[in-house]
Design a protein around this motif. Structure first.
Motif, PDB file in Angstrom:
ATOM      1  N   ASP A  79      35.014  35.142  47.477  1.00 50.95           N
ATOM      2  CA  ASP A  79      35.183  34.258  46.320  1.00 50.95           C
ATOM      3  C   ASP A  79      34.440  34.794  45.102  1.00 50.95           C
ATOM      4  N   ARG A  80      33.230  35.264  45.301  1.00 54.06           N
ATOM      5  CA  ARG A  80      32.417  35.757  44.175  1.00 54.06           C
ATOM      6  C   ARG A  80      33.011  37.034  43.576  1.00 54.06           C
ATOM      7  N   LYS A  81      33.451  37.954  44.429  1.00 54.02           N
ATOM      8  CA  LYS A  81      34.042  39.201  43.936  1.00 54.02           C
ATOM      9  C   LYS A  81      35.396  38.936  43.275  1.00 54.02           C
ATOM     10  N   ARG A  82      36.187  38.044  43.864  1.00 57.91           N
ATOM     11  CA  ARG A  82      37.506  37.704  43.305  1.00 57.91           C
ATOM     12  C   ARG A  82      37.370  37.118  41.911  1.00 57.91           C
ATOM     13  N   ARG A  83      36.383  36.265  41.704  1.00 60.00           N
ATOM     14  CA  ARG A  83      36.182  35.667  40.377  1.00 60.00           C
ATOM     15  C   ARG A  83      35.899  36.735  39.318  1.00 60.00           C
ATOM     16  N   VAL A  84      35.226  37.817  39.695  1.00 54.67           N
ATOM     17  CA  VAL A  84      34.966  38.910  38.753  1.00 54.67           C
ATOM     18  C   VAL A  84      36.289  39.550  38.331  1.00 54.67           C
ATOM     19  N   VAL A  85      37.173  39.819  39.281  1.00 51.32           N
ATOM     20  CA  VAL A  85      38.481  40.405  38.958  1.00 51.32           C
ATOM     21  C   VAL A  85      39.264  39.457  38.058  1.00 51.32           C
ATOM     22  N   GLU A  86      39.256  38.182  38.385  1.00 48.01           N
ATOM     23  CA  GLU A  86      40.001  37.209  37.583  1.00 48.01           C
ATOM     24  C   GLU A  86      39.453  37.125  36.161  1.00 48.01           C
ATOM     25  N   ARG A  87      38.160  37.254  35.992  1.00 49.46           N
ATOM     26  CA  ARG A  87      37.552  37.149  34.662  1.00 49.46           C
ATOM     27  C   ARG A  87      37.729  38.428  33.844  1.00 49.46           C
ATOM     28  N   TYR A  88      37.547  39.584  34.465  1.00 48.95           N
ATOM     29  CA  TYR A  88      37.552  40.857  33.741  1.00 48.95           C
ATOM     30  C   TYR A  88      38.876  41.614  33.816  1.00 48.95           C
ATOM     31  N   GLY A  89      39.747  41.262  34.758  1.00 50.31           N
ATOM     32  CA  GLY A  89      41.047  41.924  34.866  1.00 50.31           C
ATOM     33  C   GLY A  89      40.995  43.310  35.463  1.00 50.31           C
ATOM     34  N   CYS A  90      39.879  43.647  36.110  1.00 50.25           N
ATOM     35  CA  CYS A  90      39.754  44.948  36.773  1.00 50.25           C
ATOM     36  C   CYS A  90      38.910  44.768  38.029  1.00 50.25           C
ATOM     37  N   SER A  91      38.809  45.821  38.811  1.00 50.17           N
ATOM     38  CA  SER A  91      38.144  45.697  40.109  1.00 50.17           C
ATOM     39  C   SER A  91      36.673  45.320  39.965  1.00 50.17           C
ATOM     40  N   SER A  92      36.194  44.611  40.961  1.00 48.72           N
ATOM     41  CA  SER A  92      34.794  44.183  40.959  1.00 48.72           C
ATOM     42  C   SER A  92      33.862  45.393  40.967  1.00 48.72           C
ATOM     43  N   TYR A  93      34.263  46.470  41.635  1.00 50.09           N
ATOM     44  CA  TYR A  93      33.422  47.672  41.672  1.00 50.09           C
ATOM     45  C   TYR A  93      33.378  48.338  40.295  1.00 50.09           C
ATOM     46  N   LEU A  94      34.492  48.343  39.577  1.00 46.21           N
ATOM     47  CA  LEU A  94      34.519  48.915  38.235  1.00 46.21           C
ATOM     48  C   LEU A  94      33.620  48.118  37.296  1.00 46.21           C
ATOM     49  N   VAL A  95      33.662  46.812  37.373  1.00 42.32           N
ATOM     50  CA  VAL A  95      32.810  45.979  36.519  1.00 42.32           C
ATOM     51  C   VAL A  95      31.343  46.295  36.789  1.00 42.32           C
ATOM     52  N   GLY A  96      30.950  46.318  38.052  1.00 44.50           N
ATOM     53  CA  GLY A  96      29.565  46.645  38.388  1.00 44.50           C
ATOM     54  C   GLY A  96      29.171  48.037  37.940  1.00 44.50           C
ATOM     55  N   SER A  97      30.089  48.998  38.097  1.00 43.16           N
ATOM     56  CA  SER A  97      29.817  50.386  37.689  1.00 43.16           C
ATOM     57  C   SER A  97      29.611  50.490  36.191  1.00 43.16           C
ATOM     58  N   ARG A  98      30.385  49.751  35.433  1.00 41.36           N
ATOM     59  CA  ARG A  98      30.234  49.784  33.976  1.00 41.36           C
ATOM     60  C   ARG A  98      28.872  49.228  33.546  1.00 41.36           C
ATOM     61  N   PHE A  99      28.403  48.180  34.192  1.00 38.96           N
ATOM     62  CA  PHE A  99      27.070  47.656  33.885  1.00 38.96           C
ATOM     63  C   PHE A  99      26.002  48.677  34.264  1.00 38.96           C
ATOM     64  N   ARG A 100      26.133  49.303  35.443  1.00 41.75           N
ATOM     65  CA  ARG A 100      25.153  50.306  35.872  1.00 41.75           C
ATOM     66  C   ARG A 100      25.139  51.493  34.916  1.00 41.75           C
ATOM     67  N   ALA A 101      26.301  51.873  34.395  1.00 44.20           N
ATOM     68  CA  ALA A 101      26.375  53.001  33.457  1.00 44.20           C
ATOM     69  C   ALA A 101      25.626  52.700  32.159  1.00 44.20           C
ATOM     70  N   LYS A 102      25.471  51.430  31.848  1.00 46.25           N
ATOM     71  CA  LYS A 102      24.728  51.027  30.654  1.00 46.25           C
ATOM     72  C   LYS A 102      23.237  50.863  30.941  1.00 46.25           C
ATOM     73  N   GLY A 103      22.829  51.177  32.169  1.00 51.94           N
ATOM     74  CA  GLY A 103      21.421  51.091  32.529  1.00 51.94           C
ATOM     75  C   GLY A 103      20.952  49.694  32.869  1.00 51.94           C
ATOM     76  N   THR A 104      21.881  48.823  33.275  1.00 51.34           N
ATOM     77  CA  THR A 104      21.531  47.452  33.613  1.00 51.34           C
ATOM     78  C   THR A 104      22.300  47.056  34.866  1.00 51.34           C
ATOM     79  N   THR A 105      22.277  45.789  35.190  1.00 57.28           N
ATOM     80  CA  THR A 105      23.063  45.280  36.313  1.00 57.28           C
ATOM     81  C   THR A 105      23.917  44.110  35.842  1.00 57.28           C
ATOM     82  N   PHE A 106      24.939  43.851  36.577  1.00 54.08           N
ATOM     83  CA  PHE A 106      25.809  42.709  36.294  1.00 54.08           C
ATOM     84  C   PHE A 106      25.001  41.410  36.319  1.00 54.08           C
ATOM     85  N   ASP A 107      24.169  41.258  37.360  1.00 51.50           N
ATOM     86  CA  ASP A 107      23.379  40.026  37.486  1.00 51.50           C
ATOM     87  C   ASP A 107      22.447  39.825  36.297  1.00 51.50           C
ATOM     88  N   ASP A 108      21.852  40.913  35.798  1.00 51.41           N
ATOM     89  CA  ASP A 108      20.906  40.805  34.682  1.00 51.41           C
ATOM     90  C   ASP A 108      21.579  40.615  33.328  1.00 51.41           C
TER      91      ASP A 108
END
Length: 161
Positions: A79-108
């Motif tokens: 449910d938590r991962k699915r909501r990320v896809v529904e909100r961002y329109g891309c895979s949950s792993y891609l969303v997390g990777s983009r935050f990590r690439a900016k030197g932060t985390t999704f949670d933060d």
């Protein structure tokens, strides 16, 4: 001596974006959801993977399976991962990777409730040509890179059939 399957390598942001483009489907019906779900179950059983699998189109759950070793926690992760896809329109792993690439985390940095959203690998958008994202396919129970890789492998096989 028993050999373990090697863990998949973490894909780059560019590789994940390419996967999403390449795995856009011509259509996605109830029957397609069943076929993709059964394929995921088959792949998971071959690997003795203790996963739960979920496929949705819009707000409707079209497929769900919980394999031996999975737990209700896996459904919460789905449910938590699915909501990320529904909100961002891309895979949950891609969303997390983009935050990590900016030197932060999704949670933060996302300002979203981590009890409702998780940008961990395993949820992938179901995209239809000429329409866009119409649903999600999600796996939970393995390390996030392996969850993501299992979904991608299934979608590759499904789209080739």
């Amino acid at each position: 001596m028993t050999t373990r399957p090697t863990e998949p390598t973490a894909p780059s942001i560019e590789e994940i974006e390419e996967q999403e483009r390449r795995l856009t489907l011509p259509r996605f019906t109830h029957e397609d959801a069943w076929a993709l779900g059964c394929l995921l179950v088959e792949l998971a059983r071959e690997r003795r993977a203790p996963v739960a699998i979920d496929i949705r189109r819009g707000g409707q759950q079209l497929f769900h399976a919980a394999l031996p070793g999975s737990s209700p926690d896996n459904d919460a992760w789905i449910d938590r991962k699915r909501r990320v896809v529904e909100r961002y329109g891309c895979s949950s792993y891609l969303v997390g990777s983009r935050f990590r690439a900016k030197g932060t985390t999704f949670d933060d940095s996302s300002r979203l409730d981590p009890d409702r959203y998780a940008a961990h690998g395993g949820a992938f958008p179901i995209g239809v040509e000429g329409v866009g994202v119409i649903g999600t396919v999600t796996v939970s129970g393995l390390p996030q890179v392996a969850d993501h890789a299992l979904v991608v492998e299934a979608l590759e096989r499904f789209s080739a059939s």
